[in-house]
Design a protein around this motif. Structure first.
Motif, PDB file in Angstrom:
ATOM      1  N   LEU A   8       0.816  -1.213   0.000  1.00  0.00           N
ATOM      2  CA  LEU A   8       0.000   0.000   0.000  1.00  0.00           C
ATOM      3  C   LEU A   8       0.853   1.268   0.000  1.00  0.00           C
ATOM      4  CD1 LEU A   8      -2.323  -1.996   0.682  1.00  0.00           C
ATOM      5  CD2 LEU A   8      -3.248  -0.220   2.180  1.00  0.00           C
ATOM      6  N   THR A   9       2.174   1.086   0.019  1.00  0.00           N
ATOM      7  CA  THR A   9       3.070   2.245   0.045  1.00  0.00           C
ATOM      8  C   THR A   9       3.970   2.225  -1.192  1.00  0.00           C
ATOM      9  OG1 THR A   9       4.761   1.055   1.297  1.00  0.00           O
ATOM     10  CG2 THR A   9       3.072   2.243   2.563  1.00  0.00           C
ATOM     11  N   THR A  10       4.704   3.307  -1.380  1.00  0.00           N
ATOM     12  CA  THR A  10       5.646   3.383  -2.508  1.00  0.00           C
ATOM     13  C   THR A  10       7.043   3.617  -1.976  1.00  0.00           C
ATOM     14  OG1 THR A  10       5.343   5.766  -2.781  1.00  0.00           O
ATOM     15  CG2 THR A  10       3.851   4.334  -4.022  1.00  0.00           C
ATOM     16  N   VAL A  16      -0.628   7.282  -1.218  1.00  0.00           N
ATOM     17  CA  VAL A  16      -2.092   7.240  -1.315  1.00  0.00           C
ATOM     18  C   VAL A  16      -2.708   8.362  -0.488  1.00  0.00           C
ATOM     19  CG1 VAL A  16      -4.155   5.944  -0.617  1.00  0.00           C
ATOM     20  CG2 VAL A  16      -2.336   4.798  -1.866  1.00  0.00           C
ATOM     21  N   PHE A  17      -2.233   8.526   0.738  1.00  0.00           N
ATOM     22  CA  PHE A  17      -2.829   9.520   1.620  1.00  0.00           C
ATOM     23  C   PHE A  17      -2.371  10.937   1.267  1.00  0.00           C
ATOM     24  CE2 PHE A  17      -3.184   5.525   3.892  1.00  0.00           C
ATOM     25  CZ  PHE A  17      -4.542   5.536   4.194  1.00  0.00           C
ATOM     26  N   GLU A  18      -1.182  11.065   0.685  1.00  0.00           N
ATOM     27  CA  GLU A  18      -0.762  12.380   0.204  1.00  0.00           C
ATOM     28  C   GLU A  18      -1.625  12.817  -0.982  1.00  0.00           C
ATOM     29  OE1 GLU A  18       3.945  12.003   1.514  1.00  0.00           O
ATOM     30  OE2 GLU A  18       3.378  11.766  -0.576  1.00  0.00           O
ATOM     31  N   LYS A  41     -15.784  10.299  -4.925  1.00  0.00           N
ATOM     32  CA  LYS A  41     -16.224   8.903  -4.839  1.00  0.00           C
ATOM     33  C   LYS A  41     -15.021   7.967  -4.819  1.00  0.00           C
ATOM     34  CE  LYS A  41     -19.078   9.162  -8.380  1.00  0.00           C
ATOM     35  NZ  LYS A  41     -20.080   8.765  -9.415  1.00  0.00           N
ATOM     36  N   ASP A  42     -14.035   8.235  -5.666  1.00  0.00           N
ATOM     37  CA  ASP A  42     -12.819   7.406  -5.691  1.00  0.00           C
ATOM     38  C   ASP A  42     -12.043   7.527  -4.384  1.00  0.00           C
ATOM     39  OD1 ASP A  42     -13.339   6.507  -8.239  1.00  0.00           O
ATOM     40  OD2 ASP A  42     -11.996   7.933  -9.235  1.00  0.00           O
ATOM     41  N   VAL A  43     -11.941   8.752  -3.869  1.00  0.00           N
ATOM     42  CA  VAL A  43     -11.202   8.988  -2.623  1.00  0.00           C
ATOM     43  C   VAL A  43     -11.843   8.234  -1.465  1.00  0.00           C
ATOM     44  CG1 VAL A  43     -10.779  10.761  -0.858  1.00  0.00           C
ATOM     45  CG2 VAL A  43     -10.126  11.197  -3.225  1.00  0.00           C
ATOM     46  N   LEU A  44     -13.173   8.279  -1.365  1.00  0.00           N
ATOM     47  CA  LEU A  44     -13.861   7.561  -0.288  1.00  0.00           C
ATOM     48  C   LEU A  44     -13.621   6.057  -0.389  1.00  0.00           C
ATOM     49  CD1 LEU A  44     -17.165   9.626  -0.213  1.00  0.00           C
ATOM     50  CD2 LEU A  44     -15.636   9.285   1.751  1.00  0.00           C
ATOM     51  N   ASP A  45     -13.637   5.549  -1.611  1.00  0.00           N
ATOM     52  CA  ASP A  45     -13.391   4.110  -1.805  1.00  0.00           C
ATOM     53  C   ASP A  45     -11.978   3.723  -1.385  1.00  0.00           C
ATOM     54  OD1 ASP A  45     -15.917   3.471  -2.736  1.00  0.00           O
ATOM     55  OD2 ASP A  45     -15.395   3.698  -4.850  1.00  0.00           O
ATOM     56  N   ASN A  49     -11.359   4.022   2.439  1.00  0.00           N
ATOM     57  CA  ASN A  49     -11.953   2.908   3.178  1.00  0.00           C
ATOM     58  C   ASN A  49     -11.149   1.625   2.970  1.00  0.00           C
ATOM     59  OD1 ASN A  49     -14.314   1.845   4.760  1.00  0.00           O
ATOM     60  ND2 ASN A  49     -14.473   0.544   2.943  1.00  0.00           N
ATOM     61  N   TYR A  50     -10.710   1.392   1.727  1.00  0.00           N
ATOM     62  CA  TYR A  50      -9.916   0.193   1.406  1.00  0.00           C
ATOM     63  C   TYR A  50      -8.593   0.206   2.170  1.00  0.00           C
ATOM     64  CZ  TYR A  50      -6.993  -2.979  -1.365  1.00  0.00           C
ATOM     65  OH  TYR A  50      -6.128  -3.982  -1.761  1.00  0.00           O
ATOM     66  N   SER A  51      -7.939   1.352   2.211  1.00  0.00           N
ATOM     67  CA  SER A  51      -6.601   1.440   2.799  1.00  0.00           C
ATOM     68  C   SER A  51      -6.631   1.427   4.321  1.00  0.00           C
ATOM     69  CB  SER A  51      -5.893   2.712   2.305  1.00  0.00           C
ATOM     70  OG  SER A  51      -5.761   2.699   0.898  1.00  0.00           O
ATOM     71  N   ILE A  52      -7.559   2.191   4.909  1.00  0.00           N
ATOM     72  CA  ILE A  52      -7.539   2.328   6.372  1.00  0.00           C
ATOM     73  C   ILE A  52      -7.887   1.010   7.049  1.00  0.00           C
ATOM     74  CG2 ILE A  52      -9.948   3.033   6.725  1.00  0.00           C
ATOM     75  CD1 ILE A  52      -6.794   4.562   8.386  1.00  0.00           C
ATOM     76  N   GLN A  53      -8.605   0.137   6.364  1.00  0.00           N
ATOM     77  CA  GLN A  53      -8.900  -1.176   6.938  1.00  0.00           C
ATOM     78  C   GLN A  53      -7.635  -2.001   7.152  1.00  0.00           C
ATOM     79  OE1 GLN A  53     -12.590  -3.294   5.443  1.00  0.00           O
ATOM     80  NE2 GLN A  53     -12.462  -1.671   3.905  1.00  0.00           N
ATOM     81  N   GLN A  54      -6.564  -1.646   6.419  1.00  0.00           N
ATOM     82  CA  GLN A  54      -5.320  -2.400   6.501  1.00  0.00           C
ATOM     83  C   GLN A  54      -4.268  -1.710   7.378  1.00  0.00           C
ATOM     84  OE1 GLN A  54      -4.206  -4.257   2.608  1.00  0.00           O
ATOM     85  NE2 GLN A  54      -5.892  -3.025   1.803  1.00  0.00           N
ATOM     86  N   VAL A  55      -4.694  -0.702   8.135  1.00  0.00           N
ATOM     87  CA  VAL A  55      -3.757   0.015   8.989  1.00  0.00           C
ATOM     88  C   VAL A  55      -3.141  -0.936  10.014  1.00  0.00           C
ATOM     89  CG1 VAL A  55      -5.507   0.705  10.690  1.00  0.00           C
ATOM     90  CG2 VAL A  55      -3.459   2.117  10.369  1.00  0.00           C
ATOM     91  N   ILE A  56      -1.862  -0.732  10.271  1.00  0.00           N
ATOM     92  CA  ILE A  56      -1.147  -1.500  11.295  1.00  0.00           C
ATOM     93  C   ILE A  56      -0.926  -0.566  12.485  1.00  0.00           C
ATOM     94  CG2 ILE A  56       0.980  -2.730  11.866  1.00  0.00           C
ATOM     95  CD1 ILE A  56       1.250  -3.249   8.787  1.00  0.00           C
ATOM     96  N   VAL A  57      -1.626  -0.830  13.562  1.00  0.00           N
ATOM     97  CA  VAL A  57      -1.524   0.005  14.762  1.00  0.00           C
ATOM     98  C   VAL A  57      -0.389  -0.528  15.637  1.00  0.00           C
ATOM     99  CG1 VAL A  57      -2.702   0.691  16.881  1.00  0.00           C
ATOM    100  CG2 VAL A  57      -3.945   0.675  14.707  1.00  0.00           C
ATOM    101  N   LYS A  58       0.542   0.338  15.949  1.00  0.00           N
ATOM    102  CA  LYS A  58       1.723  -0.080  16.707  1.00  0.00           C
ATOM    103  C   LYS A  58       1.538   0.147  18.205  1.00  0.00           C
ATOM    104  CE  LYS A  58       5.077   0.659  12.985  1.00  0.00           C
ATOM    105  NZ  LYS A  58       6.402   1.223  12.656  1.00  0.00           N
ATOM    106  N   ASP A  59       2.331  -0.546  18.986  1.00  0.00           N
ATOM    107  CA  ASP A  59       2.359  -0.309  20.429  1.00  0.00           C
ATOM    108  C   ASP A  59       3.218   0.925  20.689  1.00  0.00           C
ATOM    109  OD1 ASP A  59       0.829  -2.558  21.164  1.00  0.00           O
ATOM    110  OD2 ASP A  59       2.583  -3.850  20.899  1.00  0.00           O
TER     111      ASP A  59
END
Length: 424
Positions: free
Chosen positions: A273-275, A288-290, A336-340, A343-353
């Protein structure tokens, strides 16, 4: 072919300049122009302007063109000025002389207006549903990570303890306000302008209530001048609504970019999901988020553009309005594309300790410790000075045990209450 063609040729440079990108952008409103043409034809038949046999032929012709739009075989060739002239030409080709009757009792002005209103209506509902999907995703993430603490910041300085649950649900609740704006915009465009013609109505005995019901509008724009003047005013309302959603997404995207950086290191995403960088092999860039941030900021700028194009225009139609269409339709499609993708990307977020015992977070709990002293009988001002003195002389030791239990705080997120606020 032009709907206003009187047999006089127009300078090609002038023609190119005045048409602009209408052929390309009009493909987005082709199905809505056909929908409105069908309703208009039925109304003409109901008042006796065309016969039932002619109506049947027009319905068959419109159905054929709608199928072409569905199949993506509908093309607006260079010989046509816009989608409206293309449709009338095709209907005449399919139905013969009857096709030339479709424009009776309407102008290109109200033809454009009604097609755009229908496009806006449907796509505002799409935006609402996609926003609702992201809202649900964020509340699920808030529930999943409600116990994971996160440093809170003010002025980009370490401030007070927060949590991932608080962070995710904060943006979810902000989206509710955006939906309220979208719903207000939807109410604004849910008014039928068809029958206003060039802005001053028609001497034909048209039935505007008929087309209002046929097209599924809640009401109509009764005053024909007001209907014409809604062009531009509707777009300003729309761009405020789209900008509201975009503002929330842009700010959220900025948080994500910040929190992914090594200096914060609160979250990450899978490599796919990153470059990367062409020269720095260690890079994981949140492109993606930029791009979400950039696209959303472009959409927010559209309100100012719309305001400046339409500000102080007198009543009646002006060609300036044509300039609104392209960027607003592009804004809808982009959002519409941005919302899609959000939603697709944030579901795959890795939350760190996050190690809140790290030295840089040492003062995260000063307010909690002041409050504990107050609860034990000390005045707030005295407690503030005591903890402040310990911070200044280096003797402060944080107590991290205090709970935040009031409504909407770390330990009382009220996720179900937030969910109840957004009911579709």
């Amino acid at each position: 072919m032009k709907l206003w063609d009187k047999g006089i040729s127009i300078d090609k440079k002038i023609e190119h300049f005045t048409i602009g990108n209408d052929r390309e952008i009009d493909l987005h409103i082709a199905p809505y122009d056909l929908q409105a043409s069908l309703a208009h034809a039925k109304m003409l038949s109901s008042i006796g302007i065309i016969s039932s046999e002619e109506l049947t032929q027009l319905i068959n012709g419109i159905d054929l063109l709608q199928q072409q739009v569905t199949d993506s075989t509908f093309v607006i060739d260079e010989q046509f000025e816009d989608v409206h002239s293309k449709i009338e030409f095709e209907l005449t080709k399919i139905c013969g002389e009857i096709g030339k009757k479709i424009h009776t009792a309407r102008s290109r002005n109200d033809q454009v207006l009604v097609a755009l209103q229908l496009y806006y209506k449907e796509n505002l509902q799409v935006i609402t549903k996609k926003t609702h999907t992201l809202f649900n995703t964020l509340l699920a993430l808030a529930e999943q990570y409600k116990s994971k603490l996160l440093p809170g910041y003010t002025h980009l300085q370490v401030a007070m303890p927060s949590s991932f649950g608080l962070w995710f649900s904060a943006y979810a609740e902000l989206l509710i306000d955006d939906v309220y704006m979208v719903q207000a915009a939807l109410k604004t465009v849910d008014q039928n302008p068809l029958g206003s013609a060039a802005g001053y109505g028609s001497s034909f005995p048209i039935d505007r209530e008929f087309t209002t019901k046929e097209l599924g509008f809640s009401t109509l724009k009764y005053n024909v001048v007001a209907a014409q003047m809604s062009r531009g005013k509707s777009e300003r309302t729309l761009t405020m609504a789209l900008g509201s959603v975009s503002n929330t997404l842009a700010r959220f995207a900025m948080d994500i970019c910040l929190y992914m950086s090594q200096n914060f290191d609160f979250i990450s995403f899978p490599d796919e999901l990153t470059t990367g960088s062409s020269i720095m092999p260690h890079k994981k860039n949140p492109d993606v988020f930029e791009l979400i941030r950039g696209k959303c900021n472009k959409i927010q700028a559209l309100y100012t553009e719309t305001l400046l194009i339409t500000n102080n225009l007198p009543s009646g139609y002006h060609r300036d309005y044509q300039l609104l269409k392209e960027n607003i339709i592009n804004a809808f499609e982009d959002l519409k594309d941005v919302l899609d993708i959000f939603n697709y990307s944030i579901q795959q977020v890795i939350v760190k300790d996050v190690d809140l015992h790290d030295e840089k977070y040492k003062y995260l709990f000063t307010v909690d410790n002041i409050n504990t002293l107050v609860e034990n009988g000390m005045s707030f001002r005295e407690a503030y000075q005591k903890i402040g003195g310990e911070v200044n002389n280096g003797t402060y030791t944080p107590d991290t045990s205090k709970k935040h239990t009031h409504v909407g705080s770390i330990d009382n997120l009220c996720l179900e209450k937030i969910r109840e606020k957004l009911k579709l």
